[in-house]
Design a protein around this motif. Structure first.
Motif, PDB file in Angstrom:
ATOM      1  N   GLY A 132     -92.225  -3.034  24.910  1.00 55.81           N
ATOM      2  CA  GLY A 132     -93.291  -2.421  25.336  1.00 55.81           C
ATOM      3  C   GLY A 132     -92.870  -1.762  26.495  1.00 55.81           C
ATOM      4  O   GLY A 132     -93.399  -0.456  26.863  1.00 55.81           O
ATOM      5  N   ALA A 133     -91.782  -1.779  27.275  1.00 59.32           N
ATOM      6  CA  ALA A 133     -91.193  -1.102  28.247  1.00 59.32           C
ATOM      7  C   ALA A 133     -90.531   0.453  27.777  1.00 59.32           C
ATOM      8  O   ALA A 133     -90.713   1.443  28.617  1.00 59.32           O
ATOM      9  N   VAL A 134     -90.202   0.122  26.689  1.00 58.69           N
ATOM     10  CA  VAL A 134     -89.649   1.135  25.828  1.00 58.69           C
ATOM     11  C   VAL A 134     -90.632   2.267  25.557  1.00 58.69           C
ATOM     12  O   VAL A 134     -90.776   3.617  25.906  1.00 58.69           O
ATOM     13  N   LEU A 135     -91.793   1.464  24.975  1.00 57.71           N
ATOM     14  CA  LEU A 135     -93.108   2.461  24.731  1.00 57.71           C
ATOM     15  C   LEU A 135     -93.558   3.097  26.100  1.00 57.71           C
ATOM     16  O   LEU A 135     -94.084   4.162  25.889  1.00 57.71           O
ATOM     17  N   MET A 136     -93.620   2.515  27.130  1.00 54.20           N
ATOM     18  CA  MET A 136     -94.200   2.925  28.459  1.00 54.20           C
ATOM     19  C   MET A 136     -93.337   3.993  28.639  1.00 54.20           C
ATOM     20  O   MET A 136     -93.940   5.234  29.191  1.00 54.20           O
ATOM     21  N   MET A 137     -92.114   4.210  28.477  1.00 53.89           N
ATOM     22  CA  MET A 137     -91.240   5.345  28.748  1.00 53.89           C
ATOM     23  C   MET A 137     -91.554   6.334  28.018  1.00 53.89           C
ATOM     24  O   MET A 137     -91.595   7.720  28.362  1.00 53.89           O
ATOM     25  N   LYS A 138     -91.609   6.240  26.512  1.00 53.20           N
ATOM     26  CA  LYS A 138     -92.135   7.385  25.881  1.00 53.20           C
ATOM     27  C   LYS A 138     -93.445   8.072  25.962  1.00 53.20           C
ATOM     28  O   LYS A 138     -93.587   9.119  26.113  1.00 53.20           O
ATOM     29  N   PHE A 139     -94.552   7.136  26.356  1.00 55.06           N
ATOM     30  CA  PHE A 139     -95.763   7.617  26.689  1.00 55.06           C
ATOM     31  C   PHE A 139     -95.811   8.311  28.070  1.00 55.06           C
ATOM     32  O   PHE A 139     -96.503   9.269  27.979  1.00 55.06           O
ATOM     33  N   ALA A 140     -94.945   7.965  28.878  1.00 53.16           N
ATOM     34  CA  ALA A 140     -94.635   8.651  30.180  1.00 53.16           C
ATOM     35  C   ALA A 140     -94.145  10.118  30.084  1.00 53.16           C
ATOM     36  O   ALA A 140     -94.693  11.156  30.699  1.00 53.16           O
ATOM     37  N   LYS A 141     -93.293  10.018  29.151  1.00 58.94           N
ATOM     38  CA  LYS A 141     -92.603  11.529  28.804  1.00 58.94           C
ATOM     39  C   LYS A 141     -93.739  12.496  28.144  1.00 58.94           C
ATOM     40  O   LYS A 141     -93.923  13.553  28.484  1.00 58.94           O
ATOM     41  N   MET A 142     -94.519  11.935  27.260  1.00 57.13           N
ATOM     42  CA  MET A 142     -95.722  12.667  26.689  1.00 57.13           C
ATOM     43  C   MET A 142     -96.849  13.093  27.524  1.00 57.13           C
ATOM     44  O   MET A 142     -96.863  14.317  27.859  1.00 57.13           O
ATOM     45  N   ALA A 143     -96.741  12.266  28.581  1.00 52.96           N
ATOM     46  CA  ALA A 143     -97.924  12.531  29.375  1.00 52.96           C
ATOM     47  C   ALA A 143     -97.338  13.570  30.655  1.00 52.96           C
ATOM     48  O   ALA A 143     -98.379  14.497  30.902  1.00 52.96           O
ATOM     49  N   ILE A 206     -89.704   7.411  43.414  1.00 52.36           N
ATOM     50  CA  ILE A 206     -89.713   6.269  42.643  1.00 52.36           C
ATOM     51  C   ILE A 206     -89.711   5.109  43.757  1.00 52.36           C
ATOM     52  O   ILE A 206     -88.759   5.049  44.950  1.00 52.36           O
ATOM     53  N   HIS A 207     -90.395   4.007  43.692  1.00 48.76           N
ATOM     54  CA  HIS A 207     -90.728   3.173  44.799  1.00 48.76           C
ATOM     55  C   HIS A 207     -90.191   1.633  44.140  1.00 48.76           C
ATOM     56  O   HIS A 207     -90.345   1.284  42.976  1.00 48.76           O
ATOM     57  N   SER A 208     -89.334   0.928  44.937  1.00 46.74           N
ATOM     58  CA  SER A 208     -89.019  -0.274  44.410  1.00 46.74           C
ATOM     59  C   SER A 208     -89.393  -1.476  45.219  1.00 46.74           C
ATOM     60  O   SER A 208     -89.372  -1.530  46.415  1.00 46.74           O
ATOM     61  N   VAL A 209     -89.850  -2.705  44.470  1.00 48.33           N
ATOM     62  CA  VAL A 209     -90.381  -3.912  45.204  1.00 48.33           C
ATOM     63  C   VAL A 209     -89.653  -5.098  44.501  1.00 48.33           C
ATOM     64  O   VAL A 209     -89.238  -4.943  43.465  1.00 48.33           O
ATOM     65  N   ARG A 210     -89.244  -5.726  45.497  1.00 47.14           N
ATOM     66  CA  ARG A 210     -88.208  -7.123  45.033  1.00 47.14           C
ATOM     67  C   ARG A 210     -88.833  -8.193  45.906  1.00 47.14           C
ATOM     68  O   ARG A 210     -89.030  -8.472  47.053  1.00 47.14           O
ATOM     69  N   LEU A 211     -89.370  -9.105  45.078  1.00 46.50           N
ATOM     70  CA  LEU A 211     -90.112 -10.377  45.502  1.00 46.50           C
ATOM     71  C   LEU A 211     -89.809 -11.498  44.554  1.00 46.50           C
ATOM     72  O   LEU A 211     -89.930 -11.409  43.185  1.00 46.50           O
ATOM     73  N   PRO A 212     -89.826 -12.695  45.002  1.00 47.06           N
ATOM     74  CA  PRO A 212     -89.980 -13.880  44.438  1.00 47.06           C
ATOM     75  C   PRO A 212     -91.097 -14.053  43.481  1.00 47.06           C
ATOM     76  O   PRO A 212     -92.202 -13.561  43.797  1.00 47.06           O
ATOM     77  N   GLY A 213     -90.913 -14.494  42.254  1.00 44.69           N
ATOM     78  CA  GLY A 213     -92.482 -14.710  41.387  1.00 44.69           C
ATOM     79  C   GLY A 213     -92.431 -13.488  40.372  1.00 44.69           C
ATOM     80  O   GLY A 213     -92.937 -13.537  39.349  1.00 44.69           O
ATOM     81  N   LEU A 214     -91.689 -12.199  40.728  1.00 42.56           N
ATOM     82  CA  LEU A 214     -91.600 -11.359  39.733  1.00 42.56           C
ATOM     83  C   LEU A 214     -90.533 -11.473  38.717  1.00 42.56           C
ATOM     84  O   LEU A 214     -89.786 -11.974  38.934  1.00 42.56           O
ATOM     85  N   VAL A 215     -90.871 -10.697  37.655  1.00 43.27           N
ATOM     86  CA  VAL A 215     -89.944 -10.825  36.497  1.00 43.27           C
ATOM     87  C   VAL A 215     -89.443  -9.344  36.324  1.00 43.27           C
ATOM     88  O   VAL A 215     -88.503  -8.824  37.071  1.00 43.27           O
ATOM     89  N   ALA A 216     -90.025  -8.762  35.766  1.00 46.99           N
ATOM     90  CA  ALA A 216     -89.728  -6.980  35.696  1.00 46.99           C
ATOM     91  C   ALA A 216     -91.025  -6.277  35.065  1.00 46.99           C
ATOM     92  O   ALA A 216     -91.763  -6.544  34.160  1.00 46.99           O
ATOM     93  N   HIS A 217     -91.536  -5.479  36.152  1.00 47.22           N
ATOM     94  CA  HIS A 217     -92.790  -4.825  36.016  1.00 47.22           C
ATOM     95  C   HIS A 217     -92.411  -3.221  36.662  1.00 47.22           C
ATOM     96  O   HIS A 217     -91.732  -3.019  37.233  1.00 47.22           O
ATOM     97  N   GLN A 218     -93.326  -2.554  35.764  1.00 40.92           N
ATOM     98  CA  GLN A 218     -93.320  -0.868  36.208  1.00 40.92           C
ATOM     99  C   GLN A 218     -94.440  -0.244  35.709  1.00 40.92           C
ATOM    100  O   GLN A 218     -95.276  -0.448  34.850  1.00 40.92           O
ATOM    101  N   GLN A 219     -95.012   0.358  36.576  1.00 44.66           N
ATOM    102  CA  GLN A 219     -96.172   1.611  36.492  1.00 44.66           C
ATOM    103  C   GLN A 219     -95.713   2.807  36.876  1.00 44.66           C
ATOM    104  O   GLN A 219     -94.814   3.378  37.649  1.00 44.66           O
ATOM    105  N   VAL A 220     -96.219   3.848  35.795  1.00 46.70           N
ATOM    106  CA  VAL A 220     -95.758   5.353  35.977  1.00 46.70           C
ATOM    107  C   VAL A 220     -97.453   5.851  36.482  1.00 46.70           C
ATOM    108  O   VAL A 220     -98.390   5.861  35.324  1.00 46.70           O
ATOM    109  N   MET A 221     -97.587   6.449  37.428  1.00 48.42           N
ATOM    110  CA  MET A 221     -98.905   6.886  38.034  1.00 48.42           C
ATOM    111  C   MET A 221     -98.867   8.497  37.764  1.00 48.42           C
ATOM    112  O   MET A 221     -98.109   9.175  38.642  1.00 48.42           O
ATOM    113  N   PHE A 222     -99.623   9.097  37.152  1.00 48.34           N
ATOM    114  CA  PHE A 222     -99.792  10.341  37.151  1.00 48.34           C
ATOM    115  C   PHE A 222    -101.239  10.853  37.709  1.00 48.34           C
ATOM    116  O   PHE A 222    -102.037  10.113  37.650  1.00 48.34           O
ATOM    117  N   GLY A 223    -101.148  11.960  38.424  1.00 49.35           N
ATOM    118  CA  GLY A 223    -102.265  12.369  39.127  1.00 49.35           C
ATOM    119  C   GLY A 223    -102.673  13.987  38.830  1.00 49.35           C
ATOM    120  O   GLY A 223    -101.827  14.716  38.544  1.00 49.35           O
TER     121      GLY A 223
END
Length: 266
Positions: A132-143, A206-223
């Motif tokens: 799913g993360a790889v698909l996210m990267m592919k979709f971000a490149k398209m956008a 690029i913004h990085s967040v580090r917190l207990p309880g998280l595993v691996a999450h990313q969002q790419v926001m286009f405006g």
């Protein structure tokens, strides 16, 4: 007929490594032959507390492991420094490495690519094994071809050593292929606190967040004019990475070059 693959795993006691041990145990054409660990040399994996009941030897010396066992693929899920050493040892012994650590520079990739080609050994280095993360990267490149104003927010557990994540950097690199370099935000923008706007790659933040309880999450926001587009992926647990690990292992034994990024074999 599915090819039988003999595997060693580096980092079996880590969260990812433990999942990889389970993957090899339940996959019929995978055979786990040995593990490489920073301690427990001479033990059996099944005798280490908390580990699956898999009866294979434990080595602290990767060269000894390769000398005493016939290994087709090394799955390395350690850290950038150790991963780099293990990759070089694999190439020296004719073992195909699948490396899930980040921190490799463009110069590293170029050097390793030449060595893999010369030795005719398959190599896979993947900043992220989640499909799913790889698909996210592919979709971000398209956008990016249509919405060039973009920021990346990546969120991980507080034990992660590197920031930004390899996935965030890889996402930015893919976006660069479809986006002209540009500085975003107001031309007179200032930071009243240094680093408030995040790291900068080619004008993207690029913004990085580090917190207990998280595993691996990313969002790419286009405006864009009157609209935003957010492409988001969440890994809820480490099992989410195992289909990608399996894909990489099955690929690496059939090819004789270095592949950087799971998207190149999907």
């Amino acid at each position: 007929m599915t090819k039988h693959i003999r595997i060693a795993i580096a980092g079996p006691r880590g969260n990812m490594g433990t999942e990889a041990v389970k993957l090899t145990d339940r996959t019929e054409h995978f055979e786990l032959c040995a593990v490489i660990d920073s301690k427990n040399n001479g033990s059996r994996l099944k005798d280490i507390a908390g580990m699956p009941a898999v009866d294979v030897p434990v080595y602290t010396d990767i060269n000894q492991c390769f000398q005493e066992n016939t290994i087709d693929v090394l799955i390395d899920l350690t850290n950038p420094e150790t991963g780099r050493k293990h990759l070089e040892a694999s190439l020296a012994h004719g073992v195909s490495p699948v490396v899930g650590t980040t921190g490799f520079t463009e110069a590293d990739i170029e050097k390793l690519s030449r060595e893999a080609e010369q030795k005719q050994i398959g190599v896979v280095i993947a900043p992220n094994f989640a499909i799913g993360a790889v698909l996210m990267m592919k979709f971000a490149k398209m956008a990016a071809a249509y919405m060039p104003d973009v920021e990346i927010m990546e969120m991980h557990h507080d034990r992660k050593l590197d920031a930004p994540s390899g996935t965030a950097i890889k996402t930015a690199e893919l976006i660069k292929e479809n986006r002209a370099s540009r500085r975003q935000g107001h031309e007179n923008e200032t930071e009243s606190l240094a680093g408030a706007r995040g790291a900068d790659i080619d004008g993207m933040k690029i913004h990085s967040v580090r917190l207990p309880g998280l595993v691996a999450h990313q969002q790419v926001m286009f405006g864009g004019a009157g609209q935003t587009l957010t492409i988001k992926h969440d890994s809820i647990n480490r099992e989410s990475f195992m289909p990608g690990v399996q894909l990489a292992v099955e690929h690496v034994v059939e090819h004789k070059e270095l592949v950087y990024g799971l998207e190149n074999i999907m």
